[in-house]
Design a protein around this motif. Structure first.
Motif, mmCIF file in Angstrom:
data_model
loop_
_atom_site.group_PDB
_atom_site.id
_atom_site.type_symbol
_atom_site.label_atom_id
_atom_site.label_comp_id
_atom_site.label_asym_id
_atom_site.label_seq_id
_atom_site.Cartn_x
_atom_site.Cartn_y
_atom_site.Cartn_z
ATOM 1 N N LEU A 8 48.683 30.882 38.861
ATOM 2 C CA LEU A 8 48.601 31.447 40.210
ATOM 3 C C LEU A 8 47.263 33.050 39.297
ATOM 4 N N SER A 9 46.190 32.031 38.301
ATOM 5 C CA SER A 9 45.618 32.591 37.752
ATOM 6 C C SER A 9 44.679 33.160 38.509
ATOM 7 N N THR A 10 43.912 32.072 39.469
ATOM 8 C CA THR A 10 43.363 32.702 40.626
ATOM 9 C C THR A 10 43.417 34.088 41.267
ATOM 10 N N ALA A 11 44.650 34.412 41.432
ATOM 11 C CA ALA A 11 44.934 35.408 42.597
ATOM 12 C C ALA A 11 45.214 36.945 40.681
ATOM 13 N N ARG A 12 45.069 36.511 39.627
ATOM 14 C CA ARG A 12 45.410 37.717 38.658
ATOM 15 C C ARG A 12 43.960 37.717 38.945
ATOM 16 N N ARG A 13 42.865 37.608 39.215
ATOM 17 C CA ARG A 13 41.321 37.266 38.265
ATOM 18 C C ARG A 13 40.233 38.277 39.831
ATOM 19 N N ASP A 14 40.278 36.964 41.196
ATOM 20 C CA ASP A 14 40.251 37.638 42.764
ATOM 21 C C ASP A 14 40.892 38.098 43.455
ATOM 22 N N LYS A 15 39.795 39.492 43.524
ATOM 23 C CA LYS A 15 40.854 40.510 44.501
ATOM 24 C C LYS A 15 40.852 40.007 45.921
ATOM 25 N N HIS A 16 40.093 39.544 45.982
ATOM 26 C CA HIS A 16 40.611 38.282 47.918
ATOM 27 C C HIS A 16 42.079 37.856 47.916
ATOM 28 N N GLU A 17 41.970 36.462 46.771
ATOM 29 C CA GLU A 17 43.167 36.035 46.419
ATOM 30 C C GLU A 17 44.628 37.006 46.364
ATOM 31 N N MET A 18 43.982 38.308 45.398
ATOM 32 C CA MET A 18 45.452 38.971 45.190
ATOM 33 C C MET A 18 46.177 39.833 46.164
ATOM 34 N N ILE A 19 44.862 40.037 46.675
ATOM 35 C CA ILE A 19 45.257 40.657 48.451
ATOM 36 C C ILE A 19 46.352 39.785 49.095
ATOM 37 N N GLU A 20 46.227 38.703 49.284
ATOM 38 C CA GLU A 20 46.220 37.651 50.323
ATOM 39 C C GLU A 20 47.607 37.603 49.062
ATOM 40 N N VAL A 21 48.248 37.420 48.355
ATOM 41 C CA VAL A 21 49.020 36.969 47.747
ATOM 42 C C VAL A 21 50.609 38.208 47.645
ATOM 43 N N VAL A 22 50.050 38.898 47.737
ATOM 44 C CA VAL A 22 50.675 40.381 47.393
ATOM 45 C C VAL A 22 51.048 40.522 49.149
ATOM 46 N N ARG A 23 50.338 40.557 49.851
ATOM 47 C CA ARG A 23 50.796 40.464 51.332
ATOM 48 C C ARG A 23 51.579 39.377 51.712
ATOM 49 N N ALA A 24 51.297 37.958 51.465
ATOM 50 C CA ALA A 24 52.814 37.031 51.591
ATOM 51 C C ALA A 24 53.637 37.027 51.193
ATOM 52 N N ALA A 25 53.836 37.952 50.289
ATOM 53 C CA ALA A 25 54.809 38.132 49.274
ATOM 54 C C ALA A 25 55.945 38.914 50.756
ATOM 55 N N GLY A 26 55.057 40.071 51.376
ATOM 56 C CA GLY A 26 55.839 40.384 52.456
ATOM 57 C C GLY A 26 55.886 42.094 51.852
ATOM 58 N N LEU A 27 54.653 42.479 51.328
ATOM 59 C CA LEU A 27 54.427 44.179 50.365
ATOM 60 C C LEU A 27 53.502 44.382 50.912
ATOM 61 N N ALA A 28 52.881 45.991 51.691
ATOM 62 C CA ALA A 28 52.230 46.216 51.686
ATOM 63 C C ALA A 28 51.048 45.981 51.096
ATOM 64 N N ALA A 29 49.460 45.220 52.437
ATOM 65 C CA ALA A 29 48.579 44.964 51.552
ATOM 66 C C ALA A 29 47.250 45.643 52.380
ATOM 67 N N ALA A 30 46.525 46.101 51.733
ATOM 68 C CA ALA A 30 45.294 46.218 52.765
ATOM 69 C C ALA A 30 44.580 45.507 53.409
ATOM 70 N N ALA A 31 44.007 45.360 54.759
ATOM 71 C CA ALA A 31 43.698 44.588 55.535
ATOM 72 C C ALA A 31 42.148 44.544 55.468
ATOM 73 N N GLN A 32 41.806 42.929 55.219
ATOM 74 C CA GLN A 32 40.355 42.558 53.976
ATOM 75 C C GLN A 32 39.955 41.732 54.481
ATOM 76 N N THR A 33 38.332 41.273 54.247
ATOM 77 C CA THR A 33 37.798 39.823 54.623
ATOM 78 C C THR A 33 36.508 39.529 53.359
ATOM 79 N N LEU A 34 36.109 38.711 53.364
ATOM 80 C CA LEU A 34 35.321 38.572 52.389
ATOM 81 C C LEU A 34 34.333 37.978 52.856
ATOM 82 N N THR A 35 33.189 37.842 52.512
ATOM 83 C CA THR A 35 31.691 36.984 53.482
ATOM 84 C C THR A 35 30.367 37.407 52.327
ATOM 85 N N ASP A 36 29.144 36.942 52.827
ATOM 86 C CA ASP A 36 27.877 37.150 51.884
ATOM 87 C C ASP A 36 26.999 37.261 53.699
#
Length: 416
Positions: free
Chosen positions: A101-129
């Motif tokens: 889970l190193s990526t989830a501890r550095r990449d803020k998008h992946e971090m929130i997705e992992v938190v959401r997958a655990a059933g915890l409250a998290a922001a809606a988000q999108t990642l784009t250029d």
């Protein structure tokens, strides 16, 4: 006889407090730099604090070099070092959060997705250029206002609160192509739903999944006209405050979801009408960590707790595991703003003296020097002073805070 040795990876900024903390426990440290050159935007590691100073080349070479000293630990001293410290500690069979889970501890998008997958409250988000993609997402979901920010920075670097389409259009070119605080070029923008409420810091140190909560601080923030939020002051909470129980319980669930079982974490969480929601988590020390200051108001500090957790885990677990701090006295950290701009020609030592002599002031950090340029504050990086303050009563602390606020713009003498 050679003393026991540990390894710190990328110990920038407040990571500089870790060598002395480990040395007080009889352990020398080696520094491992994850990049070919030092990152220029952060306070560098102090070379004379280390037995040796290594630069990472590849995993095989690093493991062979470190096996020679049989390190007690490999620990990240600042966020950029998290993936490498996770991987090397894993390969060496040391206490580790593991690399899964190193990526989830550095990449803020992946971090929130992992938190959401655990059933915890998290922001809606999108990642784009692509700003049009971001606009379509915000409009379709009704995500106004929204927050635009880099993927893996810190200290409010590149963070914009966007109230409308025009704000979001301005944010994208300001972020894309710029370098973040860790000297990484931003290639995408993370856009998240704006979380209404009050933001808090929850600082922890863990060993084997047992976290000690070593401080909860409330952010008092200001929103600038350009949409940039700045942190004005961090106010230490009494752990018995009703907000702290649910906040701490939620934060521990987030740490579990992200696999932070060992070492420090600096979590930022907003408490709104529906309860707490994580902003982000850094597997590192608080950027405002100051050992002497924290010892006064909290009875201990994150650096010494980390050293104890890695050198005498049984004692750490017995004295701190799964417990929560008690505030010894009121405290705050004031990251002062400025509206001035120009080249600094001198420091007004009388103004500095008047701040330092205030009874509540433990430490004043003057961040700029003559010859440097000062600009109006837009984030924590452009705040020109940091003041650590604590007193036995709230009234005295507030009085001295107001006094600092009155003096702060006099510290720097600027050219005409």
């Amino acid at each position: 006889m050679t003393r026991p040795t540990g390894v710190l990876v990328d110990a920038y900024s407040t990571g500089n407090y870790l060598p002395a903390a480990f040395q007080r426990r009889g352990v020398d440290v080696i520094h491992l730099q994850s990049t070919p050159e030092l990152m220029p935007s952060m306070l560098p590691p102090a070379r004379d604090s280390y037995r040796d100073f290594l630069v990472f080349d590849n995993e095989t070479t690093a493991v062979k070099e470190l096996e020679k000293v049989a390190p007690l630990f490999v620990l990240a001293g600042q966020e950029p070092g998290v993936p490498l410290a996770d991987r090397l500690s894993e390969l060496l069979g040391l206490r580790s959060n593991g690399s899964a889970l190193s990526t989830a501890r550095r990449d803020k998008h992946e971090m929130i997705e992992v938190v959401r997958a655990a059933g915890l409250a998290a922001a809606a988000q999108t990642l784009t250029d692509d700003v049009e993609t971001a606009l379509a997402w915000a409009n379709a979901g009704g995500h106004w206002p929204c927050v635009a920010k880099p993927l893996s920075s810190a200290s409010t670097d590149g963070v914009f609160v966007c109230r409308d389409e025009a704000d979001l259009r301005r944010a994208f070119p300001a972020i894309i192509g710029s370098k973040d605080i860790f000297d990484i070029t931003n290639q995408q923008v993370l856009v998240q739903s704006y979380l209404e409420g009050t933001e808090y810091i929850v600082d922890t140190v863990s060993a084997d999944g047992h976290a000690y909560v070593c401080g909860v601080w409330r952010y008092d923030k200001q929103l600038l006209p350009n949409g940039k939020p700045i942190y004005n002051r961090d106010v230490l909470m009494d752990a018995d405050d009703p907000v702290c129980g649910p906040l701490i319980a939620y934060t521990k669930q987030v740490l579990d979801a992200l696999g932070v079982r060992n070492g420090p974490a600096h979590s930022e969480v907003i408490v709104g009408p529906n309860g707490p929601t994580v902003v982000e988590v850094g597997a590192r020390l608080n950027g405002n960590m100051h050992p002497g200051f924290h010892d006064i108001c909290l009875g201990t500090n994150q650096a010494d707790l980390i050293a104890l957790a890695y050198t005498d885990t049984d004692r750490f677990l017995a004295e701190y595991g799964d417990r929560v701090y008690q505030r010894r006295q009121p405290a705050l950290v004031f990251n002062t703003p400025t509206e001035r701009s120009g080249r600094i020609v001198a420091i007004d030592e009388d103004a500095v003296r008047r701040i330092r002599e205030l009874p509540s002031v433990v430490e004043l950090t003057v961040k700029r020097a003559p010859g440097q340029v000062i600009v109006p504050t837009k984030d924590l990086l452009t705040s020109p002073l940091r003041v650590f303050m604590t007193a036995t009563d709230e009234a005295s602390l507030e009085r001295d805070y107001r006094a600092v606020d009155d003096i702060r713009e006099s510290v720097y003498v600027l050219d005409a």
